[in-house]
Design an enzyme around this catalytic site. Structure first.
Site, short mmCIF file in Angstrom:
data_model
loop_
_atom_site.label_atom_id
_atom_site.label_comp_id
_atom_site.label_asym_id
_atom_site.label_seq_id
_atom_site.Cartn_x
_atom_site.Cartn_y
_atom_site.Cartn_z
CB SER A 1 1.76 -8.16 8.41
OG SER A 1 2.14 -7.33 9.63
CB THR B 1 0.51 -5.96 12.05
OG1 THR B 1 -0.28 -4.83 12.80
CG2 THR B 1 -0.19 -6.26 10.77
CE1 TYR C 1 5.40 -12.27 3.38
CE2 TYR C 1 5.29 -9.99 3.11
CZ TYR C 1 5.28 -11.41 2.67
OH TYR C 1 5.06 -11.60 1.37
CE LYS D 1 -1.05 -6.92 4.31
NZ LYS D 1 -1.00 -7.21 2.90
CG ASN E 1 -1.66 0.31 -8.54
OD1 ASN E 1 -0.75 0.33 -8.02
ND2 ASN E 1 -2.76 0.68 -7.94
CG ASN F 1 4.77 2.63 -2.19
OD1 ASN F 1 5.20 3.89 -2.47
ND2 ASN F 1 5.15 1.79 -1.39
CE1 TYR G 1 -0.48 -3.16 5.58
CE2 TYR G 1 0.23 -3.70 7.59
CZ TYR G 1 0.46 -3.94 6.34
OH TYR G 1 1.41 -4.81 5.81
P1 NAD Z 1 5.31 -2.15 -1.73
O1 NAD Z 1 4.53 -0.87 -1.56
O2 NAD Z 1 6.79 -1.82 -2.00
O3 NAD Z 1 4.76 -3.07 -2.88
C1 NAD Z 1 3.44 -3.01 -3.15
C2 NAD Z 1 3.08 -3.09 -4.50
O4 NAD Z 1 1.72 -3.20 -4.92
C3 NAD Z 1 3.74 -1.59 -5.18
O5 NAD Z 1 4.45 -1.97 -6.13
C4 NAD Z 1 2.23 -0.99 -5.47
O6 NAD Z 1 2.39 -0.26 -6.51
C5 NAD Z 1 1.37 -2.34 -5.77
N1 NAD Z 1 0.06 -2.29 -5.67
C6 NAD Z 1 -0.74 -1.39 -4.40
N2 NAD Z 1 -2.07 -1.56 -4.72
C7 NAD Z 1 -2.12 -2.25 -6.20
C8 NAD Z 1 -3.27 -2.35 -6.68
N3 NAD Z 1 -4.66 -1.98 -6.07
N4 NAD Z 1 -3.39 -2.92 -7.69
C9 NAD Z 1 -2.16 -3.23 -8.31
N5 NAD Z 1 -0.98 -3.05 -7.91
C10 NAD Z 1 -1.02 -2.41 -6.42
O7 NAD Z 1 5.29 -2.69 -0.57
P2 NAD Z 1 6.03 -4.00 0.09
O8 NAD Z 1 7.05 -3.80 1.09
O9 NAD Z 1 6.67 -4.77 -1.17
O10 NAD Z 1 4.69 -5.19 0.78
C11 NAD Z 1 4.33 -6.14 -0.10
C12 NAD Z 1 3.03 -6.72 0.51
O11 NAD Z 1 3.60 -7.36 1.85
C13 NAD Z 1 2.04 -5.88 1.10
O12 NAD Z 1 0.94 -6.43 1.00
C14 NAD Z 1 2.29 -5.42 2.51
O13 NAD Z 1 1.24 -5.20 3.37
C15 NAD Z 1 2.96 -6.65 2.97
N6 NAD Z 1 3.99 -6.49 4.16
C16 NAD Z 1 5.10 -5.63 4.07
C17 NAD Z 1 5.87 -5.54 5.04
C18 NAD Z 1 6.84 -4.56 5.21
O14 NAD Z 1 7.35 -3.97 6.35
N7 NAD Z 1 7.41 -4.22 4.02
C19 NAD Z 1 5.61 -6.12 6.19
C20 NAD Z 1 4.49 -7.26 6.26
C21 NAD Z 1 3.69 -7.56 5.11
C1 WQD Z 2 10.76 -0.42 14.05
C2 WQD Z 2 11.41 0.08 15.41
C3 WQD Z 2 10.01 1.95 16.33
C4 WQD Z 2 11.32 4.74 13.11
C5 WQD Z 2 5.89 -1.97 10.76
C6 WQD Z 2 4.39 -2.13 10.90
C7 WQD Z 2 4.27 -3.84 10.59
C8 WQD Z 2 5.16 -4.19 9.63
C9 WQD Z 2 6.63 -3.82 9.54
C10 WQD Z 2 3.54 -4.20 7.23
C11 WQD Z 2 10.23 0.33 16.46
C12 WQD Z 2 11.36 2.41 15.69
C13 WQD Z 2 11.10 3.34 13.81
C14 WQD Z 2 11.58 5.93 13.54
C15 WQD Z 2 12.20 4.57 15.54
N1 WQD Z 2 4.51 -3.77 8.26
N2 WQD Z 2 11.44 3.50 15.21
N3 WQD Z 2 12.25 5.73 14.66
O1 WQD Z 2 6.34 -0.73 13.67
O2 WQD Z 2 7.97 -2.43 13.77
O3 WQD Z 2 6.44 -2.56 11.86
O4 WQD Z 2 6.48 -2.40 9.76
O5 WQD Z 2 2.92 -5.17 7.73
O6 WQD Z 2 2.86 -4.06 10.72
O7 WQD Z 2 3.59 -1.90 12.06
O8 WQD Z 2 8.34 -1.08 12.09
O9 WQD Z 2 10.18 0.23 11.33
O10 WQD Z 2 8.22 1.51 11.94
O11 WQD Z 2 9.60 0.65 13.56
O12 WQD Z 2 12.84 4.51 16.60
O13 WQD Z 2 11.80 6.90 13.01
O14 WQD Z 2 12.00 1.21 15.18
O15 WQD Z 2 9.46 2.63 17.24
O16 WQD Z 2 10.60 0.18 17.85
P1 WQD Z 2 7.17 -1.52 13.01
P2 WQD Z 2 9.21 0.15 12.11
#
Ligand code: NAD
Ligand code: WQD
Length: 331
Positions: free
Chosen positions: A124, A126, A177, A153, A32, A35, A149
């Site tokens: 994640s 998390t 991840y 998950k 959609n 982001n 969040y």
């Molecule tokens: P991102 O925001 O770059 O990608 C998510 C995409 O989904 C975006 O393009 C957004 O436009 C789309 N989207 C959101 N809601 C939608 C909806 N209702 N319908 C259709 N499209 C929708 O994020 P990302 O970093 O690529 O993460 C992808 C997935 O991985 C997410 O589910 C996120 O929670 C998970 N994840 C990300 C991380 C991270 O640190 N990036 C870590 C662990 C898990």
């Molecule tokens: C990494 C390290 C901060 C920003 C998050 C989500 C996790 C997953 C990945 C989705 C930490 C430090 C950060 C800054 C800093 N996402 N930091 N200054 O918190 O490990 O994980 O993203 O699933 O669920 O919680 O990632 O990149 O925010 O932080 O010192 O401005 O960097 O304290 O030690 P995090 P992060």
């Protein structure tokens, strides 16, 4: 037969689409664009020389999903679509449950209706909560979520397990991840958050580019090698390849859970110093108080993914820092 990628124009989704196209898979994206941007599609085509079909739609839109399933032969789904801001989820929890949990329900309903019962889900690290030990192993199970969040998950993981228990035809891969950073080596796709970033690498990128004054290092008094937080950073291309491998191995019904991480922990200062060294740029920083909710240290035990998926991360911290900066320079 095609693979439907939800959230396929996003950060991890776009890199996964590239790897799928490189393997000559037929890919359909639904996003959609809440982001991400449509430009990503041209970049994907430029990198791979291949096109994928794109639907600009929300996964909560039942009619849109039906149209996609009616118009295509979809064999499996990789489900990235969702909201991912830990802090934001505390501010607007209902939007997070609506988008992530309800969105996944609508997607699973459509899949069931059209007899498509194979899914890879973006989970994640998390979901482990705070298990009291830094090395996370799949067998530990889910802990108490530290944010709405994280709770979405964990709920989705549980829902997928319930779904399989109710219907043993489902084939479900849950990928947990760790901290994805880096970008495609072409510099064409990468992570490009709007506004002031919350995550470490996007913040460093903006400081190095002169868009933000300095990085706040959240705490230097943790019980870690240099006092700053330690995480398992993983190159987004390795992560993307992990999805291709997981899909390949999804041949038998069941629920399969794998960590996708490197198994190595790096501190905030390791990342800052490596970024400066390999890119020859300055990253100004100051030491700031700890960020509430942060853990001192955690990293993946990647053994199960290696054994069962034949996958392991290949790209090191230097490539992660180099490719992150290359993407910014290329913009
Ligand atoms: P991102 O925001 O770059 O990608 C998510 C995409 O989904 C975006 O393009 C957004 O436009 C789309 N989207 C959101 N809601 C939608 C909806 N209702 N319908 C259709 N499209 C929708 O994020 P990302 O970093 O690529 O993460 C992808 C997935 O991985 C997410 O589910 C996120 O929670 C998970 N994840 C990300 C991380 C991270 O640190 N990036 C870590 C662990 C898990
Ligand atoms: C990494 C390290 C901060 C920003 C998050 C989500 C996790 C997953 C990945 C989705 C930490 C430090 C950060 C800054 C800093 N996402 N930091 N200054 O918190 O490990 O994980 O993203 O699933 O669920 O919680 O990632 O990149 O925010 O932080 O010192 O401005 O960097 O304290 O030690 P995090 P992060």
């Amino acid at each position: 037969m095609s693979i439907l990628v939800t959230g396929g124009t996003g950060y991890i989704g776009s890199h996964t689409v590239v790897e799928l196209l490189n393997e000559n898979k037929e890919v359909i994206i639904i996003d959609n664009l809440c982001n991400s941007s449509k430009d990503v599609l041209e970049k994907i085509e430029k990198i791979t020389g291949k096109k994928c079909k794109f639907y600009e739609a929300d996964i909560r839109d039942e009619k849109a999903l039906e149209k996609i399933f009616n118009e295509n032969k979809i064999e499996s789904v990789i489900h990235f679509a969702g909201l991912k801001g830990v802090g934001e989820s505390v501010e607007i929890p209902l939007e997070y449950y609506d988008n992530n949990v309800y969105g996944t329900i609508k997607l699973l309903e459509a899949m069931k209706k059209f007899g498509c019962k194979k899914i890879v889900f973006s989970s994640s690290a998390t979901v482990y909560g705070d298990p009291g030990t830094p090395k996370y192993v799949e067998e530990m199970g889910r802990g108490k979520a530290s944010s709405p969040y994280g709770a979405t998950k964990a709920v989705i993981e549980e829902m997928l397990e319930n779904l399989y228990a109710s219907d043993k035809e489902w084939t479900i891969s849950i990928l947990r991840y760790f901290n994805p950073i880096g970008a495609h080596e072409s510099g064409l796709i990468g992570e490009n958050p709007n506004g002031i970033p919350n995550n470490l690498m996007p913040y460093i990128q903006k400081v190095a580019a002169g868009e933000l004054k300095e990085l706040s290092v959240f705490g230097n008094d943790y019980d870690t090698k240099d006092g700053t937080g330690v995480r398992d950073y993983i190159h987004v291309v390795d992560l993307a390849i992990g999805h291709v491998k997981a899909l390949e191995k999804l041949t038998k019904p069941g629920v399969y859970i794998h960590n996708l991480g490197t198994g190595c922990g790096y501190s905030v200062l390791d990342i800052v110093n490596t970024f400066e060294r390999v890119n020859n740029v300055k990253v100004n920083y100051k030491i700031a108080p700890r960020r509430p909710g942060d853990l001192a240290m955690y990293y993946a035990d990647p053994t199960k993914a290696k054994k069962e998926l034949g996958w392991e991360a290949k790209r090191g911290i230097e490539e992660m820092c180099r490719d992150s900066w290359n993407f910014v320079k290329n913009k």
